[in-house]
Design a protein around this motif. Sequence first.
Motif, short mmCIF file in Angstrom:
data_model
loop_
_atom_site.label_atom_id
_atom_site.label_comp_id
_atom_site.label_asym_id
_atom_site.label_seq_id
_atom_site.Cartn_x
_atom_site.Cartn_y
_atom_site.Cartn_z
N THR A 1 0.87 -1.18 0.00
CA THR A 1 0.00 0.00 0.00
C THR A 1 0.91 1.24 0.00
O THR A 1 1.79 1.36 0.84
CB THR A 1 -0.92 0.01 1.24
OG1 THR A 1 -1.61 -1.24 1.26
CG2 THR A 1 -1.92 1.15 1.18
N LEU A 2 0.65 2.09 -0.99
CA LEU A 2 1.46 3.31 -1.12
C LEU A 2 0.50 4.49 -1.15
O LEU A 2 -0.17 4.74 -2.15
CB LEU A 2 2.27 3.23 -2.42
CG LEU A 2 3.55 4.03 -2.48
CD1 LEU A 2 4.51 3.64 -1.38
CD2 LEU A 2 4.22 3.81 -3.83
N GLY A 3 0.40 5.20 -0.04
CA GLY A 3 -0.60 6.26 0.05
C GLY A 3 -1.97 5.62 -0.02
O GLY A 3 -2.27 4.69 0.73
N SER A 4 -2.78 6.04 -1.00
CA SER A 4 -4.11 5.45 -1.14
C SER A 4 -4.11 4.35 -2.20
O SER A 4 -5.13 3.75 -2.49
CB SER A 4 -5.11 6.54 -1.52
OG SER A 4 -4.66 7.15 -2.71
N GLU A 5 -2.95 4.09 -2.75
CA GLU A 5 -2.86 3.13 -3.85
C GLU A 5 -2.34 1.77 -3.37
O GLU A 5 -1.47 1.72 -2.50
CB GLU A 5 -1.88 3.68 -4.89
CG GLU A 5 -2.18 3.21 -6.29
CD GLU A 5 -1.24 3.88 -7.29
OE1 GLU A 5 -1.01 3.29 -8.34
OE2 GLU A 5 -0.73 4.98 -6.97
N GLN A 6 -2.91 0.70 -3.94
CA GLN A 6 -2.41 -0.62 -3.59
C GLN A 6 -1.71 -1.23 -4.80
O GLN A 6 -2.30 -1.35 -5.88
CB GLN A 6 -3.55 -1.52 -3.13
CG GLN A 6 -3.01 -2.74 -2.41
CD GLN A 6 -4.07 -3.48 -1.64
OE1 GLN A 6 -5.01 -3.97 -2.24
NE2 GLN A 6 -3.93 -3.57 -0.33
N LEU A 7 -0.44 -1.55 -4.61
CA LEU A 7 0.33 -2.12 -5.72
C LEU A 7 0.50 -3.60 -5.48
O LEU A 7 0.80 -4.03 -4.37
CB LEU A 7 1.70 -1.45 -5.82
CG LEU A 7 1.72 0.07 -5.91
CD1 LEU A 7 3.13 0.60 -5.77
CD2 LEU A 7 1.12 0.53 -7.23
N THR A 8 0.30 -4.37 -6.52
CA THR A 8 0.43 -5.83 -6.40
C THR A 8 1.44 -6.32 -7.41
O THR A 8 1.47 -5.84 -8.55
CB THR A 8 -0.95 -6.51 -6.68
OG1 THR A 8 -1.93 -5.79 -5.97
CG2 THR A 8 -0.95 -7.94 -6.25
N SER A 9 2.24 -7.30 -6.98
CA SER A 9 3.22 -7.84 -7.92
C SER A 9 2.54 -8.82 -8.87
O SER A 9 1.40 -9.23 -8.67
CB SER A 9 4.35 -8.53 -7.17
OG SER A 9 3.83 -9.58 -6.42
N ALA A 10 3.23 -9.17 -9.92
CA ALA A 10 2.66 -10.04 -10.95
C ALA A 10 2.24 -11.38 -10.37
O ALA A 10 2.75 -11.81 -9.33
CB ALA A 10 3.71 -10.26 -12.03
N ILE A 11 1.31 -12.05 -11.06
CA ILE A 11 0.83 -13.35 -10.59
C ILE A 11 1.95 -14.38 -10.73
O ILE A 11 2.65 -14.42 -11.73
CB ILE A 11 -0.41 -13.79 -11.40
CG1 ILE A 11 -1.55 -12.78 -11.15
CG2 ILE A 11 -0.86 -15.19 -11.06
CD1 ILE A 11 -2.65 -12.85 -12.15
#
Lengths: 575, 104
Positions: B92-102
Amino acid sequence: MIEQPIILLVVLSFLIGGIAIYLVIRDQEHRLQLEQQKREIIRKYYEVLVLQDISSKIGYSFDIGSIAETIVLSVENLFNLSTISYATIANEVIKIKTFQKEPVAQKYESAVKNILLASVYEVNPLTTSYRVHETSEQQIVSKNYISMHQDMLPKSYFTIPLVVNNVFVGVITITSHKPRAYSHEDMTLLYGIVSQAEVAFERIQGVIENEKEKLAALISGIPSGAMLFVVDGETVRLETINSSAKKFLGFKDQDDAEAFRVIGRFGVSVQLDKLIIEAVRDQKGMILKDMKLDAKHFKVFINPIPFNPEKGINGVTVSLEDTTMEKELEEIRESFTNMVVHELRSPMTSIKGASALLLGGKLADEERMKMLHIVKDSSERMLTQINDLLDAAKLQAGKFQILQENSNINEVVEMRVEAFKFLAESKKITVEAKLDSSVPEFKFDKVRVDQVITNLVSNSLKFTPEEGHITVSVEKKDTVVQITVADTGIGIPEEKQAMLFSKYTQVQNVFSKEGTGLGLFISRGIIDSHGGRIWIDSEVGKGTKILFTLPITIAQDEENLPVQDPVPASQQFLN
Amino acid sequence: MNNQPTTNDQHKQFLTAVIQKYYIVFGPDITRATVSKVSGIDISAVGEVKSFHGDAQKQVQSVIKEFSNLSQAVVHLTVQDILERFPGYKITLGSEQLTSAIQI
């Protein structure tokens, strides 16, 4: 019994000691708290001071290089450091500048450069292909410094990336040859300062962009060509150009007009870039009264404007005023004056010559009569021309008047055609009238309408070759009478037809071979004054038709009508 | 297949990648100081994670949060590159959620 007070004394001593220890500890804690608060306040104060310094130095700069340098110079005295450097990224070039606060060897400086570049490449791998441009500045004041060892390398350093509006634009790196030179607190303080400076810069950029948009919107609507140049030293940059300027300079509206292309359009004889720099240097505006570009004439105004002179940045506005029409009119006016002088001088010369011969008293009767005819014809010609000039002047001044009364248009046309027949026959041209008996008598200015027909037939006679034919026809069309003067003459090219009814037709060689050329201008004034319309239908080589209409207005019993002043012709003519 | 990383080695590798990236971007001094704010992570002089204790996902998030305090914009620009190399992590970066590749 003696033991009891001793025990009491010991207990009391412990109690007092305990309280004393407690108080000392509490005091120490309090002092530590105060110390921490003090440090926090000093830190904040520092932060505010540095930020104030940065914001006052940044001003309205929109160059990331100068922003980075401002930050660097504002914080360089906050830390013990060997070097402070920055790298900026723009137009596929990485510019590195290092300030040495201590004398460092080449090896040290190379290591600093590598630290900077490693950080830049790590954040944006695309920059690895960019060109690197490096400069260095020594800021050592003391002469008694001990030169750093040649093999010395940075032992402590930290790098602060610069990101503006989510775009990575550079880094700042601080190094020291001493190990563990920077506390975590100091480093985070600087990150905080830079972060706030970035926000301030983003705000400034927002304001600048907003102002630029406003300016562009404002100048886009100006009919004159408008450009704003920014002069930074010897560099001239085009900041804004409106669509009129693009059009004048031969660019398309969607074209990206770059400074060198725009300046190039002004040509080597003007050298606009030099004039712009000159305007900034002298702080004085200048005007190029007549610059010819392709087939057009322009007046060019070059004016310096206050921008950011403290930083050597100046603005210069360049505006273009299309003076082609003005120039043409000036030429026409000049030619018109020459023409009038020529037209009046010619009969005057004839009169002077004839009267001199008459006064000589040596002429035979036949020759004397001939001279008297010359005087009469020349003075009539002059009178006609003077009347034309007066009519034209009245029309322009709005003082031209018509006197309408019930008249018969067929009679006017027939009489005028008859009058021209003798002259036409001498030129082997036939003239005929085609009348319409259904046209009733109606109100019009008989004298002025006759003047129009005379003028039109006279023009047709001038431009119709031998064996040609001229017809003047009258036709009733609903509520108007249409009069057509048609000839089988040379015709008038389409591009010259628009000029036909203007004041200086003759000068434009459109219609008249001789005379003032005001005939059609006056004819239009007369027809307009009647509430009619006059126009042309012509084809080169086939002939010309000039048509005009007069509204059929039947006069009432005039005795019962209120007495009115004649309507100034200009009121209708000018509409 | 479970997307969540399971082995200690994977966590170590991921954390090492994050820390070593910021070693280069920010410099070793500030990176070490930043990582030391998250308890349970022991790193070497070159930024390699020697050992860690506790919830791996939480620790990853805490490390990212600490670096974001230095410069959220830079973390935003650089973290995706690491996530692409290590599948199964959520950040979670600020209000953004980053997900790594499957994970494949």
